[in-house]
Scaffold this active site. Structure first.
Site, PDB file in Angstrom:
ATOM      1  N   ARG A  78       0.868  -1.185   0.000  1.00  0.00           N
ATOM      2  CA  ARG A  78       0.000   0.000   0.000  1.00  0.00           C
ATOM      3  C   ARG A  78       0.902   1.232   0.000  1.00  0.00           C
ATOM      4  NH1 ARG A  78      -0.787   4.888   2.513  1.00  0.00           N
ATOM      5  NH2 ARG A  78      -0.683   3.991   4.592  1.00  0.00           N
ATOM      6  N   HIS A 138      -6.763  -0.201   2.597  1.00  0.00           N
ATOM      7  CA  HIS A 138      -6.631   1.145   3.154  1.00  0.00           C
ATOM      8  C   HIS A 138      -7.484   2.097   2.327  1.00  0.00           C
ATOM      9  CE1 HIS A 138      -4.317   4.966   3.755  1.00  0.00           C
ATOM     10  NE2 HIS A 138      -4.231   4.481   4.982  1.00  0.00           N
ATOM     11  N   ARG A 198     -10.092  -0.067  11.460  1.00  0.00           N
ATOM     12  CA  ARG A 198      -9.202   0.866  12.132  1.00  0.00           C
ATOM     13  C   ARG A 198      -9.497   2.270  11.627  1.00  0.00           C
ATOM     14  NH1 ARG A 198      -3.951   2.890   9.534  1.00  0.00           N
ATOM     15  NH2 ARG A 198      -5.665   3.934   8.484  1.00  0.00           N
ATOM     16  N   SER A 200      -7.930   6.160  11.444  1.00  0.00           N
ATOM     17  CA  SER A 200      -6.676   6.891  11.611  1.00  0.00           C
ATOM     18  C   SER A 200      -6.830   8.333  11.163  1.00  0.00           C
ATOM     19  CB  SER A 200      -5.628   6.185  10.750  1.00  0.00           C
ATOM     20  OG  SER A 200      -4.415   6.859  10.787  1.00  0.00           O
ATOM     21  N   THR A 232       2.479  11.963   8.935  1.00  0.00           N
ATOM     22  CA  THR A 232       2.377  11.943   7.471  1.00  0.00           C
ATOM     23  C   THR A 232       3.508  12.695   6.787  1.00  0.00           C
ATOM     24  OG1 THR A 232       0.012  11.811   7.763  1.00  0.00           O
ATOM     25  CG2 THR A 232       0.762  12.483   5.580  1.00  0.00           C
ATOM     26  N   HIS A 356      39.341  -3.038  16.375  1.00  0.00           N
ATOM     27  CA  HIS A 356      38.045  -3.734  16.302  1.00  0.00           C
ATOM     28  C   HIS A 356      38.249  -5.210  15.991  1.00  0.00           C
ATOM     29  CE1 HIS A 356      35.155  -0.214  15.960  1.00  0.00           C
ATOM     30  NE2 HIS A 356      36.343   0.321  16.149  1.00  0.00           N
TER      31      HIS A 356
HETATM   32  C1  LIG Z   1      -1.232  10.053   3.287  1.00  0.00           C
HETATM   33  C2  LIG Z   1      -1.674   8.917   2.429  1.00  0.00           C
HETATM   34  O1  LIG Z   1      -0.854   8.265   1.894  1.00  0.00           O
HETATM   35  S1  LIG Z   1      -3.307   8.591   2.306  1.00  0.00           S
HETATM   36  C3  LIG Z   1      -3.463   7.298   1.133  1.00  0.00           C
HETATM   37  C4  LIG Z   1      -3.203   7.761  -0.244  1.00  0.00           C
HETATM   38  N1  LIG Z   1      -3.672   6.772  -1.133  1.00  0.00           N
HETATM   39  C5  LIG Z   1      -4.246   7.043  -2.277  1.00  0.00           C
HETATM   40  O2  LIG Z   1      -4.375   8.195  -2.683  1.00  0.00           O
HETATM   41  C6  LIG Z   1      -4.764   5.856  -3.042  1.00  0.00           C
HETATM   42  C7  LIG Z   1      -4.669   6.075  -4.527  1.00  0.00           C
HETATM   43  N2  LIG Z   1      -5.540   7.161  -4.878  1.00  0.00           N
HETATM   44  C8  LIG Z   1      -6.378   7.110  -5.933  1.00  0.00           C
HETATM   45  O3  LIG Z   1      -6.407   6.162  -6.709  1.00  0.00           O
HETATM   46  C9  LIG Z   1      -7.269   8.271  -6.119  1.00  0.00           C
HETATM   47  O4  LIG Z   1      -6.720   9.396  -5.475  1.00  0.00           O
HETATM   48  C10 LIG Z   1      -8.693   7.987  -5.519  1.00  0.00           C
HETATM   49  C11 LIG Z   1      -9.341   6.876  -6.309  1.00  0.00           C
HETATM   50  C12 LIG Z   1      -8.610   7.593  -4.055  1.00  0.00           C
HETATM   51  C13 LIG Z   1      -9.533   9.240  -5.632  1.00  0.00           C
HETATM   52  O5  LIG Z   1      -9.428   9.708  -6.939  1.00  0.00           O
HETATM   53  P1  LIG Z   1     -10.280  10.976  -7.454  1.00  0.00           P
HETATM   54  O6  LIG Z   1     -11.703  10.763  -7.120  1.00  0.00           O
HETATM   55  O7  LIG Z   1      -9.934  11.153  -8.878  1.00  0.00           O
HETATM   56  O8  LIG Z   1      -9.831  12.207  -6.545  1.00  0.00           O
HETATM   57  P2  LIG Z   1      -8.407  12.871  -6.321  1.00  0.00           P
HETATM   58  O9  LIG Z   1      -7.377  11.830  -6.113  1.00  0.00           O
HETATM   59  O10 LIG Z   1      -8.117  13.863  -7.394  1.00  0.00           O
HETATM   60  O11 LIG Z   1      -8.669  13.668  -4.986  1.00  0.00           O
HETATM   61  C14 LIG Z   1      -8.896  13.032  -3.798  1.00  0.00           C
HETATM   62  C15 LIG Z   1     -10.384  13.153  -3.419  1.00  0.00           C
HETATM   63  O12 LIG Z   1     -10.587  12.473  -2.173  1.00  0.00           O
HETATM   64  C16 LIG Z   1     -10.934  13.442  -1.163  1.00  0.00           C
HETATM   65  N3  LIG Z   1     -10.248  12.980   0.015  1.00  0.00           N
HETATM   66  C17 LIG Z   1      -8.928  13.061   0.268  1.00  0.00           C
HETATM   67  N4  LIG Z   1      -8.649  12.441   1.383  1.00  0.00           N
HETATM   68  C18 LIG Z   1      -9.790  11.939   1.844  1.00  0.00           C
HETATM   69  C19 LIG Z   1     -10.102  11.173   2.977  1.00  0.00           C
HETATM   70  N5  LIG Z   1      -9.137  10.775   3.796  1.00  0.00           N
HETATM   71  N6  LIG Z   1     -11.373  10.804   3.166  1.00  0.00           N
HETATM   72  C20 LIG Z   1     -12.334  11.175   2.285  1.00  0.00           C
HETATM   73  N7  LIG Z   1     -12.086  11.893   1.192  1.00  0.00           N
HETATM   74  C21 LIG Z   1     -10.815  12.273   0.977  1.00  0.00           C
HETATM   75  C22 LIG Z   1     -10.489  14.766  -1.708  1.00  0.00           C
HETATM   76  O13 LIG Z   1     -11.206  15.809  -1.161  1.00  0.00           O
HETATM   77  C23 LIG Z   1     -10.768  14.588  -3.173  1.00  0.00           C
HETATM   78  O14 LIG Z   1     -12.150  14.716  -3.345  1.00  0.00           O
HETATM   79  P3  LIG Z   1     -12.823  15.510  -4.604  1.00  0.00           P
HETATM   80  O15 LIG Z   1     -13.002  14.478  -5.670  1.00  0.00           O
HETATM   81  O16 LIG Z   1     -14.108  15.980  -4.055  1.00  0.00           O
HETATM   82  O17 LIG Z   1     -11.890  16.600  -4.979  1.00  0.00           O
HETATM   83  O1  LIG Z   2      -3.654   5.425   7.372  1.00  0.00           O
HETATM   84  C1  LIG Z   2      -2.739   5.875   8.027  1.00  0.00           C
HETATM   85  O2  LIG Z   2      -2.669   5.776   9.244  1.00  0.00           O
HETATM   86  C2  LIG Z   2      -1.588   6.566   7.366  1.00  0.00           C
HETATM   87  C3  LIG Z   2      -1.879   7.108   6.023  1.00  0.00           C
HETATM   88  C4  LIG Z   2      -0.608   7.582   5.418  1.00  0.00           C
HETATM   89  O3  LIG Z   2      -0.019   6.929   4.592  1.00  0.00           O
HETATM   90  C5  LIG Z   2       0.001   8.786   5.941  1.00  0.00           C
HETATM   91  O4  LIG Z   2      -0.652   9.546   6.644  1.00  0.00           O
HETATM   92  O5  LIG Z   2       1.180   9.005   5.648  1.00  0.00           O
HETATM   93 ZN   LIG Z   3       2.121   7.273   4.674  1.00  0.00          ZN
END
Ligand SMILES: CC(=O)SCCNC(=O)CCNC(=O)[C@H](O)C(C)(C)COP(=O)(O)OP(=O)(O)OC[C@H]1O[C@@H](n2cnc3c(N)ncnc32)[C@H](O)[C@@H]1OP(=O)(O)O
Ligand SMILES: O=C(O)CCC(=O)C(=O)O
Ligand SMILES: [Zn+2]
Length: 469
Positions: A78, A138, A198, A200, A232, A356
């Protein structure tokens, strides 16, 4: 970027250093009474904990301390997929999942099935492997993602949402009231499916403490299995981690997970401190891969926790697999295992300086906190350099089965240093010199201190070698 590497083996190990523990056969010699390969203190020469009590050693006595009672949530599949170089096809994901499962991690965290159709299919495929590790995915704190996640066959869902003012304003744009309501809805939904959930907060260390404690208390009351704290942006230091985890420990009854980015190099220390403060689950990835410079590396965390309690860590994890797993992931994302990587870096168990080398040969605990053999690895002592000493040379003389007095060994050592002042001497160079020196002494052609005679013998030896080639 390079493509292949061999963590754990010094590059010139056959050239300028000797593996301590090499067999007499391979070295064409025997072990004398003070053989370098048989340190005196026990089977491997490491003293027992009782023998050498260190007042600064980690203490497990604090009632909150989970340094010897934790679970790993392995997030290579992830967080690791968020590493700039990562592209894992299904086959690679399965290979990584199986290897980590065999290693013994308690959980595998997978990319959100909402990310793409292939991500969803891969998540389902890994769930069907029947691994011992629990499979988590996640997701965002959103019902759309939750609905997809619970259909994949996972054992649990990790839900996350940003709570810092940065993320509230510039990411999702939601306030704490909205976030709390969404969290309750998603948690109740996942729970209703009978799987782990979970909750977070993202960017916890730049979030308001009252907001954090309030939402964690709320989700704890509705029966979340675990709450997560996330550094983060990698801004937290160990004291801040200790304070936040300890405070949270007093507020919730459920388990506490922590996710730590390594932007300032603190991820391992922060993970250790989180356990001391009562965290129960640590997020890792192989080699630490993830967004930017990534998170707490699995190998580094294992090294740190092994140092605190080797028996506990050995009982939980198949440590001999670490190198293979790191090589697998390194190859998949086309990076090298860093030379200084804990445990598997190619110099992790190589000792060089004469002071050493002497102590290590007598007892490896003098300069080693990790036993290479517990990780299926080998200790090396490097000899052919200007920092060498006669004790290291003596160990080689004995391994080669040569009989020289201490005075003669010191004389030969002086010659090695003289040559190594010009260039590092390979192990073959050292061995040739020692053999020539020995035969010179045996035949009476050489006595201690006869520098010119030794130079002549070495020249003759080289000429004979060239002629033979
Ligand atoms: C800190 C971290 O690492 S968190 C984990 C990160 N992981 C990822 O991003 C997984 C891979 N991501 C993706 O494939 C895409 O971003 C998706 C499918 C999750 C969303 O894609 P899209 O709908 O095209 O939106 P995009 O990525 O541009 O923006 C994120 C959207 O999620 C929303 N959002 C961001 N974080 C969160 C959250 N934790 N909970 C709910 N909504 C959230 C944003 O507001 C945005 O919404 P919008 O469509 O109204 O603008
Ligand atoms: O889900 C979590 O606790 C961490 C998400 C993440 O990757 C981050 O905040 O860096
Ligand atoms: Zn992270």
């Amino acid at each position: 970027m390079c493509s292949h590497q061999t963590g754990g083996v010094p590059p010139d190990s056959s050239q300028d250093m000797v593996a301590v523990g090499d067999t007499p056969n391979r070295l064409n010699g025997h072990h004398g009474p003070n053989s370098a390969t048989h340190p005196p203190n026990g089977a491997n020469g490491h003293s027992s904990a009782k023998e050498r009590r260190n007042p600064y050693a980690p203490r497990a006595s604090d009632f909150l301390n989970n340094v010897s009672n934790f679970k790993i949530i392995e997030s290579t599949l992830r967080e690791g997929e968020q590493f700039a170089n990562a592209f894992f096809d299904t086959e690679t994901k399965i290979a990584i999942a199986k290897a980590l499962d065999k290693f013994g991690v308690e959980y595998l965290e997978l990319t959100s099935p909402a990310a793409s159709e292939q991500s969803r299919r891969d998540c389902e495929a890994i769930c069907k492997l029947g691994l011992n590790a629990k499979i988590l995915t996640h997701i965002r704190c959103h019902m759309d993602d939750a609905r997809i996640a619970v259909e994949t066959g996972v054992d649990g869902v990790d839900v996350v949402i940003g709570t810092s003012s940065f993320l509230r304003e510039f990411s999702h744009g939601k306030d704490m009231t909205y976030i709390t309501k969404a969290a309750i809805e998603v948690i109740n939904f996942v729970k209703s499916k009978g799987i782990e959930v979970r909750f977070s907060t993202e960017d916890s260390f730049r979030s308001d403490l009252v907001d954090l404690l309030s939402i964690y208390q709320t989700v704890d009351k509705i029966g979340v299995d675990r709450v997560g704290i996330a550094d983060t942006v990698g801004c937290a230091n160990p004291r801040q981690v200790y304070e936040l985890v300890r405070t949270l420990r007093g507020v919730v009854a459920c388990d506490i997970e922590i996710h730590l980015h390594n932007d300032t190099g603190m991820a391992i220390a922060n993970a250790y401190t989180a356990l001391e403060a009562g965290a129960t689950h640590i997020d890792t990835s192989v080699l630490g891969i993830g967004e930017r410079v990534g998170i707490t590396p699995l190998g580094g965390l294992v090294a740190c926790l092994y140092a605190a309690n080797p028996d506990y860590v050995k009982s939980k994890y198949n440590l001999g697999m670490l190198r293979e797993i790191e090589n697998l992931v390194a190859e998949a994302v086309e990076v090298n295992v860093p030379f200084s990587n804990p445990i598997t870096g190619y110099v992790a168990f190589t000792h060089k300086a004469g002071i050493h080398a002497k102590a290590i040969l007598n007892n490896p605990s003098t300069y080693e906190i990790l036993k290479p053999e517990d990780f299926g690895l080998t200790r090396y002592v490097s000899i052919g350099h200007r920092l060498t000493g006669w004790n290291a040379v003596k160990s080689r003389v004995e391994q080669l089965g040569l009989e020289l007095t201490d005075a003669e060994i010191k004389d030969a050592t002086a010659k090695i240093k003289e040559l190594a002042d010009v260039r590092t001497q390979s192990m073959d160079d050292v061995d040739s010199l020692l053999r020539v020196y020995h035969s010179g002494i045996q035949s009476g052609a050489l006595e201690v201190g006869q520098k010119e005679a030794l130079d002549r013998l070495l020249q003759e030896h080289r000429a004979a070698q060239l002629a033979a080639e």
